[in-house]
Design a protein around this motif. Structure first.
Motif, PDB file in Angstrom:
ATOM      1  N   MET A   1       5.136  -6.211  32.175  1.00 50.88           N
ATOM      2  CA  MET A   1       6.541  -5.295  31.609  1.00 50.88           C
ATOM      3  C   MET A   1       7.439  -6.426  32.222  1.00 50.88           C
ATOM      4  O   MET A   1       9.092  -5.966  31.319  1.00 50.88           O
ATOM      5  CB  MET A   1       7.071  -3.941  32.784  1.00 50.88           C
ATOM      6  CG  MET A   1       7.900  -2.496  31.937  1.00 50.88           C
ATOM      7  SD  MET A   1       7.223  -0.957  32.285  1.00 50.88           S
ATOM      8  CE  MET A   1       5.599  -0.862  31.166  1.00 50.88           C
TER       9      MET A   1
ATOM     10  N   TRP B   1       1.501   3.256  28.123  1.00 49.73           N
ATOM     11  CA  TRP B   1       2.144   1.790  27.426  1.00 49.73           C
ATOM     12  C   TRP B   1       2.471   1.485  26.010  1.00 49.73           C
ATOM     13  O   TRP B   1       3.092   0.488  25.267  1.00 49.73           O
ATOM     14  CB  TRP B   1       0.727   0.863  27.984  1.00 49.73           C
ATOM     15  CG  TRP B   1       0.494  -0.199  27.374  1.00 49.73           C
ATOM     16  CD1 TRP B   1       0.746  -1.561  26.776  1.00 49.73           C
ATOM     17  CD2 TRP B   1       1.516  -1.318  28.311  1.00 49.73           C
ATOM     18  NE1 TRP B   1       1.128  -2.451  26.884  1.00 49.73           N
ATOM     19  CE2 TRP B   1       1.407  -3.018  28.168  1.00 49.73           C
ATOM     20  CE3 TRP B   1       1.944  -0.835  29.362  1.00 49.73           C
ATOM     21  CZ2 TRP B   1       1.850  -3.759  29.003  1.00 49.73           C
ATOM     22  CZ3 TRP B   1       2.494  -2.411  30.302  1.00 49.73           C
ATOM     23  CH2 TRP B   1       2.554  -3.368  30.293  1.00 49.73           C
ATOM     24  N   SER B   2       1.931   2.275  25.228  1.00 49.86           N
ATOM     25  CA  SER B   2       2.547   1.640  23.924  1.00 49.86           C
ATOM     26  C   SER B   2       3.881   2.137  23.489  1.00 49.86           C
ATOM     27  O   SER B   2       4.189   1.571  22.763  1.00 49.86           O
ATOM     28  CB  SER B   2       1.548   2.859  22.443  1.00 49.86           C
ATOM     29  OG  SER B   2       2.004   2.302  21.389  1.00 49.86           O
TER      30      SER B   2
ATOM     31  N   THR C   1       6.245   2.514  25.737  1.00 49.45           N
ATOM     32  CA  THR C   1       7.515   1.659  26.610  1.00 49.45           C
ATOM     33  C   THR C   1       7.075   0.493  26.124  1.00 49.45           C
ATOM     34  O   THR C   1       8.160  -1.284  25.898  1.00 49.45           O
ATOM     35  CB  THR C   1       6.588   1.563  28.277  1.00 49.45           C
ATOM     36  OG1 THR C   1       4.873   0.970  28.321  1.00 49.45           O
ATOM     37  CG2 THR C   1       6.667   2.659  29.130  1.00 49.45           C
ATOM     38  N   ASN C   2       6.147   0.064  24.993  1.00 50.44           N
ATOM     39  CA  ASN C   2       6.493  -1.527  24.415  1.00 50.44           C
ATOM     40  C   ASN C   2       7.913  -1.017  23.006  1.00 50.44           C
ATOM     41  O   ASN C   2       7.539  -2.062  23.073  1.00 50.44           O
ATOM     42  CB  ASN C   2       5.181  -1.939  23.778  1.00 50.44           C
ATOM     43  CG  ASN C   2       4.050  -2.439  25.103  1.00 50.44           C
ATOM     44  OD1 ASN C   2       4.695  -3.100  26.339  1.00 50.44           O
ATOM     45  ND2 ASN C   2       3.318  -2.302  24.561  1.00 50.44           N
ATOM     46  N   ASP C   3       7.571  -0.402  22.977  1.00 47.77           N
ATOM     47  CA  ASP C   3       8.193  -0.129  21.445  1.00 47.77           C
ATOM     48  C   ASP C   3       9.474   0.624  22.088  1.00 47.77           C
ATOM     49  O   ASP C   3      10.428   1.443  21.687  1.00 47.77           O
ATOM     50  CB  ASP C   3       7.798   1.362  20.592  1.00 47.77           C
ATOM     51  CG  ASP C   3       6.743   1.048  19.625  1.00 47.77           C
ATOM     52  OD1 ASP C   3       6.211  -0.038  20.174  1.00 47.77           O
ATOM     53  OD2 ASP C   3       5.388   2.004  19.664  1.00 47.77           O
TER      54      ASP C   3
END
Length: 512
Positions: A199, A473-474, A476-478
């Protein structure tokens, strides 16, 4: 007089079960050795001796070399304040020092990135790592400081030593084991962590392995990085053993029953309060502020996603099944370690424990390779995912079970067998009932570990599987931090009981 041949006894059956679990636990290490041999030494050399590996190695060494000494300094100072000084509210500060364990490491990173979007690189990694993993050092150091015999310090003071010299010459040497053990835990977590460093865009072996796996699906480069990471773990274990040394820290006799006198801070109280207050604000205040902010901005709509219920149910399901299965798998080894200690038992126990020092990414990569090459129908199935959880958290279950079984008198077990109960029935009806609280605690420790596990779940979970960690996680990646906040909060709420249990057990063990 022997009336009959003992034949295949219950102990033999337990031993066979322990051997089988040990063989399964050796799979990750066997995978690394097998892949290294199969790849060929020339290819291995070319993959390992290259600039990318050197860059990752430098990052890893710097991360360990900077983070661990700072964490030791802070942990010792905080333990001294809460256990040896008249700091106001010492019990509360002690719990607040442990509470950050209830916040997953990648949630710490999410909180800091939300607050300071420009955080990147080594020093950001050091800061967030200390906030996330400091409790692993504070807990053993504080517990050891409570057990120290104050008479030794009184003797040193009576010989004219100043308080500062007494601390460095008498107290600090006795904390060596606790500091080494806590540092090892922190060091292993630094090697294994993925989400925190991904991150903040700080490259480590774990982030590189996952990136390589996602782009090349278990290519040779990922396997060799895993091999280097295992070697790094072994080096860390060896270094800790060397620093720990062979000195004796026990004394003959019961020692002093009285607690050590607390040092009066006097006018410096407010200054010393800055340390626990500052750490609490940085490790707990930042995540709380960030989550509150995103939840407030999202309002009720943040909780309206249908994925929240699905992720919560699937996470709890995996945690309960994984916790029960792992505890059951650990039971033979725990029983042998208490009821039949010996050389073979020590070897088998080492096989159970070593896998806990391996990063989850190595365990996951090993299972990916094995299932793809040998058992393709098991690739990306719940069975493989639960096996990964069992391997990663097996040491937690063994430790919890062993302590619990040791408190169940063996005489009752033998009496049940003498009255005609078969060995397994005697163990189940007598020993396991007496050990039930410890068994439940061990299951809870494993289940809570599964709740926040990220790397292995990302690599092994079947299509359609949604857990709190993977969904968080998905999102936050977006860069959808508002939608990710409820998932982070639920993970924290599910993890907090573990911190309460650890804090309670650490104080209960010395009667406080």
């Amino acid at each position: 007089m022997r009336l009959a041949s003992p034949g295949f006894t219950g102990r033999d059956a337990v031993g066979v079960a322990a051997v089988l679990v040990s063989l399964v636990a050796l799979l990750p290490l066997g995978f690394v050795i097998f892949i290294t041999i199969q790849t060929g030494w020339q290819t291995v050399y070319e993959l390992v001796v290259r600039p990318r590996v050197g860059e990752l190695l430098v990052n890893t060494v710097l991360l360990e070399a900077v983070t661990i000494p700072i964490a030791i300094l802070l942990a010792v100072a905080l333990a001294w304040l809460t256990e040896r000084s008249d700091l106001p509210g010492a019990r509360i500060w002690s719990w607040l020092a442990v509470a950050p364990l209830g916040v997953p490491a990648f949630v710490h990173s999410y909180a800091w990135i939300s607050l300071v979007p420009g955080m990147r690189g080594l020093w950001s990694g050091v800061l967030v790592s200390i906030m996330a993993y400091l409790p692993f050092l504070y807990l053993p150091v504080a517990a050891q400081m409570r057990r120290l015999d104050p008479a030794l310090e009184d003797v040193a003071a009576s010989l004219g030593q100043s308080p500062l010299r007494v601390f460095f010459r008498v107290v600090l040497p006795q904390l060596r084991l606790a500091i080494c053990g806590g540092s090892l835990l922190v060091g292993l977590h630094l090697l294994a962590e993925y989400g925190l460093y991904a991150m903040i865009e700080f490259d480590t072996f774990s982030t590189a392995i996952v990136d390589q796996f996602q782009s090349a699906y278990n290519g040779p480069a990922a396997n060799m990085l895993a091999g280097v990471l295992v070697l790094a773990c072994l080096v860390l274990l060896g270094l800790e053993n060397r620093v720990r040394g062979q000195e004796r820290y026990a004394r003959v006799g019961s020692g002093a029953a009285r607690p050590a006198a607390r040092v009066r801070l006097g006018r410096g109280t407010l200054v010393w309060l800055a340390l626990p207050l500052g750490l609490a604000l940085l490790s707990l205040g930042v995540p709380l502020l960030t989550l509150s902010r995103w939840l407030y901005l999202g309002g009720a709509a943040a909780w309206s996603s249908g994925d929240i219920g699905t992720a919560l149910v699937q996470t709890l399901g995996l945690a309960l099944i994984g916790g029960a299965a792992t505890t059951l798998a650990a039971l033979p080894m725990a029983w042998l370690s208490v009821r039949a200690p010996g050389r073979l038992q020590k070897v088998l126990e080492a096989c159970h424990y070593y896998v806990g020092s391996l990063p989850g990414v190595v365990v996951a990569l090993a299972l990916v390779t094995i299932t793809v090459r040998v058992a393709l129908p098991l690739y990306q199935t719940m069975t493989t995912l639960l096996l990964a959880y069992g391997l990663m958290f097996l040491p937690r279950a063994v430790v919890g079970l062993r302590a619990s079984l040791a408190q169940a008198p063996v005489e009752l077990e033998r009496a049940a067998m003498a009255l005609g109960r078969p060995p397994f029935k005697a163990i189940w009806q007598v020993t396991m009932r007496l050990s039930a609280p410890g068994v439940a605690a061990g299951m809870a420790l494993v289940a809570l570990g599964i709740t926040t596990e990220l790397t292995a779940t990302l690599m092994l979970a079947p299509n359609g599987t949604v857990t709190l960690s993977t969904r968080f996680w998905s999102l936050t990646n977006d860069i959808d931090y508002v939608a990710a906040a409820p998932f982070a909060l639920l993970m924290v709420l599910l993890s907090l009981p573990l911190t309460l249990l650890l804090h309670y057990q650490s104080r209960r063990s010395i009667g406080q």
